[in-house]
Design a protein around this motif. Sequence first.
Motif, mmCIF file in Angstrom:
data_model
loop_
_atom_site.group_PDB
_atom_site.id
_atom_site.type_symbol
_atom_site.label_atom_id
_atom_site.label_comp_id
_atom_site.label_asym_id
_atom_site.label_seq_id
_atom_site.Cartn_x
_atom_site.Cartn_y
_atom_site.Cartn_z
ATOM 1 N N ALA A 171 1.300 124.083 151.282
ATOM 2 C CA ALA A 171 0.618 123.125 152.164
ATOM 3 C C ALA A 171 0.682 123.507 153.643
ATOM 4 N N ALA A 172 1.836 123.884 154.123
ATOM 5 C CA ALA A 172 1.965 124.213 155.552
ATOM 6 C C ALA A 172 1.095 125.412 155.918
ATOM 7 N N LYS A 173 1.069 126.412 155.048
ATOM 8 C CA LYS A 173 0.290 127.629 155.306
ATOM 9 C C LYS A 173 -1.196 127.329 155.434
ATOM 10 N N TYR A 174 -1.685 126.362 154.644
ATOM 11 C CA TYR A 174 -3.117 126.052 154.614
ATOM 12 C C TYR A 174 -3.456 124.711 155.270
ATOM 13 N N SER A 175 -2.481 124.095 155.901
ATOM 14 C CA SER A 175 -2.670 122.800 156.573
ATOM 15 C C SER A 175 -3.219 121.727 155.632
ATOM 16 N N TRP A 176 -2.795 121.766 154.373
ATOM 17 C CA TRP A 176 -3.212 120.720 153.440
ATOM 18 C C TRP A 176 -2.386 119.472 153.696
ATOM 19 N N ARG A 177 -3.019 118.323 153.583
ATOM 20 C CA ARG A 177 -2.342 117.036 153.699
ATOM 21 C C ARG A 177 -2.266 116.451 152.291
ATOM 22 N N LEU A 178 -1.081 116.497 151.723
ATOM 23 C CA LEU A 178 -0.895 116.067 150.337
ATOM 24 C C LEU A 178 -0.467 114.604 150.259
ATOM 25 N N SER A 179 -0.975 113.932 149.242
ATOM 26 C CA SER A 179 -0.530 112.594 148.854
ATOM 27 C C SER A 179 -0.325 112.637 147.354
ATOM 28 N N VAL A 180 0.486 111.739 146.852
ATOM 29 C CA VAL A 180 0.807 111.703 145.424
ATOM 30 C C VAL A 180 0.273 110.407 144.825
ATOM 31 N N ALA A 181 -0.244 110.505 143.611
ATOM 32 C CA ALA A 181 -0.685 109.326 142.858
ATOM 33 C C ALA A 181 0.008 109.342 141.503
ATOM 34 N N HIS A 182 0.593 108.201 141.147
ATOM 35 C CA HIS A 182 1.254 108.074 139.843
ATOM 36 C C HIS A 182 0.782 106.803 139.170
ATOM 37 N N LEU A 183 0.301 106.931 137.955
ATOM 38 C CA LEU A 183 -0.113 105.777 137.159
ATOM 39 C C LEU A 183 0.885 105.582 136.027
ATOM 40 N N ASN A 184 1.538 104.426 136.032
ATOM 41 C CA ASN A 184 2.452 104.077 134.951
ATOM 42 C C ASN A 184 1.622 103.376 133.887
ATOM 43 N N HIS A 185 1.438 104.042 132.742
ATOM 44 C CA HIS A 185 0.608 103.511 131.654
ATOM 45 C C HIS A 185 1.300 102.394 130.866
ATOM 46 N N CYS A 186 2.596 102.198 131.133
ATOM 47 C CA CYS A 186 3.384 101.163 130.450
ATOM 48 C C CYS A 186 3.328 101.324 128.927
ATOM 49 N N LEU A 187 3.318 102.556 128.464
ATOM 50 C CA LEU A 187 3.233 102.827 127.023
ATOM 51 C C LEU A 187 4.598 103.092 126.388
ATOM 52 N N ARG A 188 5.583 103.502 127.207
ATOM 53 C CA ARG A 188 6.859 103.931 126.645
ATOM 54 C C ARG A 188 8.042 103.161 127.219
ATOM 55 N N GLY A 189 7.793 101.917 127.655
ATOM 56 C CA GLY A 189 8.884 101.066 128.129
ATOM 57 C C GLY A 189 9.697 101.682 129.245
ATOM 58 N N ARG A 190 11.007 101.755 129.018
ATOM 59 C CA ARG A 190 11.922 102.283 130.045
ATOM 60 C C ARG A 190 11.620 103.734 130.398
ATOM 61 N N SER A 191 11.134 104.487 129.434
ATOM 62 C CA SER A 191 10.794 105.892 129.716
ATOM 63 C C SER A 191 9.662 105.980 130.729
ATOM 64 N N SER A 192 8.662 105.120 130.583
ATOM 65 C CA SER A 192 7.562 105.091 131.560
ATOM 66 C C SER A 192 8.080 104.711 132.945
ATOM 67 N N ASP A 193 8.991 103.743 132.978
ATOM 68 C CA ASP A 193 9.573 103.324 134.259
ATOM 69 C C ASP A 193 10.408 104.444 134.879
ATOM 70 N N ALA A 194 11.117 105.201 134.045
ATOM 71 C CA ALA A 194 11.915 106.330 134.538
ATOM 72 C C ALA A 194 11.002 107.435 135.089
ATOM 73 N N ASP A 195 9.846 107.648 134.460
ATOM 74 C CA ASP A 195 8.867 108.617 134.978
ATOM 75 C C ASP A 195 8.461 108.208 136.395
ATOM 76 N N GLU A 196 8.120 106.936 136.528
ATOM 77 C CA GLU A 196 7.687 106.400 137.826
ATOM 78 C C GLU A 196 8.775 106.591 138.883
ATOM 79 N N LYS A 197 10.007 106.257 138.545
ATOM 80 C CA LYS A 197 11.115 106.378 139.500
ATOM 81 C C LYS A 197 11.307 107.828 139.946
ATOM 82 N N LEU A 198 11.205 108.764 139.006
ATOM 83 C CA LEU A 198 11.349 110.178 139.355
ATOM 84 C C LEU A 198 10.253 110.612 140.319
#
Length: 192
Positions: free
Chosen positions: A42-69
């Motif tokens: 990113a720094a080399k190419y001046s990219w401005r990064l943002s992150v998007a995460h969708l919790n599908h709520c399909l795997r209970g606590r595992s989905s929540d742990a994905d989100e937290k990570l």
Amino acid sequence: MLEQVEKTIGARGLLRRGQSVLVAVSGGVDSMVLLHLLHALAAKYSWRLSVAHLNHCLRGRSSDADEKLVVRIASKLGLPIVVERTEVKQFARQKKISVEMAARKVRHDFLARTAFRSGINCVALAHHADDQIELFFLRLLRGSGNEGLAGMKWKNPSPANSRVELVRPLLHQHKAAIENFARQKKIHFRED
């Protein structure tokens, strides 16, 4: 792998210098590696990064742990993040479609909506060569014609909003190489 992905991005014109990019991150190895690779460049190419995460709520606590990570890593990298939760099973029942189709639809809608609201016209996805092979055989079994067998493109408009472009910088990388890179670089990920 960093050099290969950098060359691919340049040769295929996937990203421009100074561009804003929304990186779709599930928490799995593929998207976590993609996030780290793009962050390293990113720094080399001046990219401005943002992150998007969708919790599908399909795997209970595992989905929540994905989100937290994903939230923790985005914060560690100093990147803005948008997180949304959706009940995919409920959506699938309402629309009378499979859970897989429902997940795909809500994911594309979320990414396009998030990109558009953020003034970003590019979403980076972590599809890789093994996904491409899997899609080819899936379409072959369904009886797709020649165009349907073509597979994923390196770059194409989002099915949810044609003004948002989807790019796949890892499309030439195999899953084993991605996993190996994650181990070597000690990139944290979740089995998704």
